[in-house]
Write an enzyme that holds these catalytic residues in place. Structure first.
Site, mmCIF file in Angstrom:
data_model
loop_
_atom_site.group_PDB
_atom_site.id
_atom_site.type_symbol
_atom_site.label_atom_id
_atom_site.label_comp_id
_atom_site.label_asym_id
_atom_site.label_seq_id
_atom_site.Cartn_x
_atom_site.Cartn_y
_atom_site.Cartn_z
ATOM 1 C CG ASN A 15 -1.755 1.211 1.371
ATOM 2 O OD1 ASN A 15 -1.779 2.061 0.471
ATOM 3 N ND2 ASN A 15 -2.454 1.335 2.480
ATOM 4 C CE LYS A 61 -0.273 3.140 4.814
ATOM 5 N NZ LYS A 61 -0.194 3.220 6.272
ATOM 6 C CG HIS A 116 -5.887 1.784 5.227
ATOM 7 N ND1 HIS A 116 -5.462 2.684 6.179
ATOM 8 C CD2 HIS A 116 -4.847 0.930 5.023
ATOM 9 C CE1 HIS A 116 -4.218 2.373 6.529
ATOM 10 N NE2 HIS A 116 -3.823 1.319 5.842
ATOM 11 C CD GLU A 139 -3.056 5.371 6.844
ATOM 12 O OE1 GLU A 139 -3.072 5.425 5.603
ATOM 13 O OE2 GLU A 139 -2.111 4.879 7.501
ATOM 14 C CD GLU A 195 -3.382 -2.500 7.241
ATOM 15 O OE1 GLU A 195 -2.283 -2.722 6.727
ATOM 16 O OE2 GLU A 195 -4.032 -1.452 7.027
ATOM 17 N N GLY A 198 2.597 2.375 10.854
ATOM 18 C CA GLY A 198 3.513 3.499 10.717
ATOM 19 C C GLY A 198 4.215 3.880 12.008
ATOM 20 C CB SER A 233 5.368 -1.640 11.910
ATOM 21 O OG SER A 233 4.927 -0.321 12.158
HETATM 22 P P1 13P Z 1 3.097 0.403 7.686
HETATM 23 O O1 13P Z 1 3.629 -0.869 7.114
HETATM 24 O O2 13P Z 1 3.808 1.624 7.177
HETATM 25 O O3 13P Z 1 2.949 0.360 9.171
HETATM 26 O O4 13P Z 1 1.591 0.557 7.097
HETATM 27 C C1 13P Z 1 0.721 -0.505 7.213
HETATM 28 C C2 13P Z 1 -0.494 -0.174 6.441
HETATM 29 O O5 13P Z 1 -1.279 0.678 6.838
HETATM 30 C C3 13P Z 1 -0.747 -0.890 5.184
HETATM 31 O O6 13P Z 1 -2.022 -0.658 4.705
#
Ligand code: 13P
Length: 251
Positions: A6, A8, A92, A94, A164, A170, A210
């Site tokens: 992803n 982002k 997601h 976010e 997740e 992150g 992560s």
């Molecule tokens: P990270 O691997 O940067 O923690 O992000 C995970 C994520 O949100 C994947 O969709």
């Protein structure tokens, strides 16, 4: 096993092409592992032209639940299909947290995605407050039940779930393999309840939060962890390829 990157809101036209090119060459032949990258909407078309002919599939990060109309700034499932998407990430954390997406809205997106032959990667996960309050199982179970209400999944290939935990995204703080497995087993049980034992067993449940080359192998070795949804580490082709390799070793 499935490993999806992803990206982002990262990469512009040039850097997305460069990253996709590097991912194709670093990943090479992933063997039994299914691999996908999910660039921003604006780079889907150009990324697809790089991936085309390789084993790596394309995914989008979001979509609208209507097919067309007066929804300024939105993108629909048939538009994603037309530029070569196989997957679409929906719900997601976010998007849930920053853009107010609800389980009901996620459910509508899944229905529309499947109608247009996209495989939704449905994200669920609890916040740190919810985990500290001991509510993580209730929260994630409700997200799975409500998001997947009425959804079909004939042979396990029409749907992917990604666990997740928000506190692991992150932050550099990965869920321990035992924590991931515990929640994946609960999600598996819900999938089996809804779709039956064969389809429930065959549906990919990804872990995200992560994941790095150093932590991937142990996470993927857990029985109900069927791969990963990778954020930060998917922006570096060599790290992403190592994570794919770790999945290949377990597969
Ligand atoms: P990270 O691997 O940067 O923690 O992000 C995970 C994520 O949100 C994947 O969709």
């Amino acid at each position: 096993m499935l490993v999806a990157g992803n990206w982002k809101m990262n990469m512009d036209l040039t850097s997305a092409r460069q990253l996709a090119t590097a991912v194709v060459s670093e990943v090479g032949d992933p063997g039994p592992v299914q691999v996908a990258v999910c660039p921003p909407f604006i780079n889907l078309d150009s990324t697809f032209s790089v991936l085309h002919g390789s084993p790596i599939r394309l995914g989008a990060q979001n979509m609208h639940d209507e097919v067309w109309g007066a929804f300024t700034g939105e993108i629909s499932a048939p538009m994603l299909r037309a530029v070569g998407c196989h997957y679409v990430i929906v719900g997601h954390s976010e998007r849930r947290r920053l853009f107010g997406e609800s389980n009901e809205g996620v459910n509508r997106k899944i229905i529309q995605a499947q109608k247009h032959k996209l495989v939704p990667i449905v994200c669920v996960g609890e916040t740190l407050e919810e985990r500290d309050a001991g509510r993580e199982v209730a929260v994630v179970s409700e997200q799975v039940r409500a998001s997947l209400a009425g959804i079909h999944n004939a042979d396990g290939s029409e749907l992917v779930v990604a666990y997740e935990p928000v506190w692991a995204i992150g932050t550099g703080r990965t869920a321990s393999p035992a924590q991931a497995q515990a929640m994946h087993a609960i999600i598996r049980r819900l999938l089996v309840e809804q779709f039956g034992s064969d389809t429930g067993a065959d549906t990919h449940i990804l872990y995200g939060g992560s994941v790095k080359p150093g932590s991937a192998a142990e996470l993927f070795s857990k029985p109900d962890v069927d791969g990963g949804l990778i954020g930060g580490a998917s922006l570096k082709a060599d790290e992403f390829a190592l994570i794919v390799e770790a999945a290949g070793e377990v597969a």
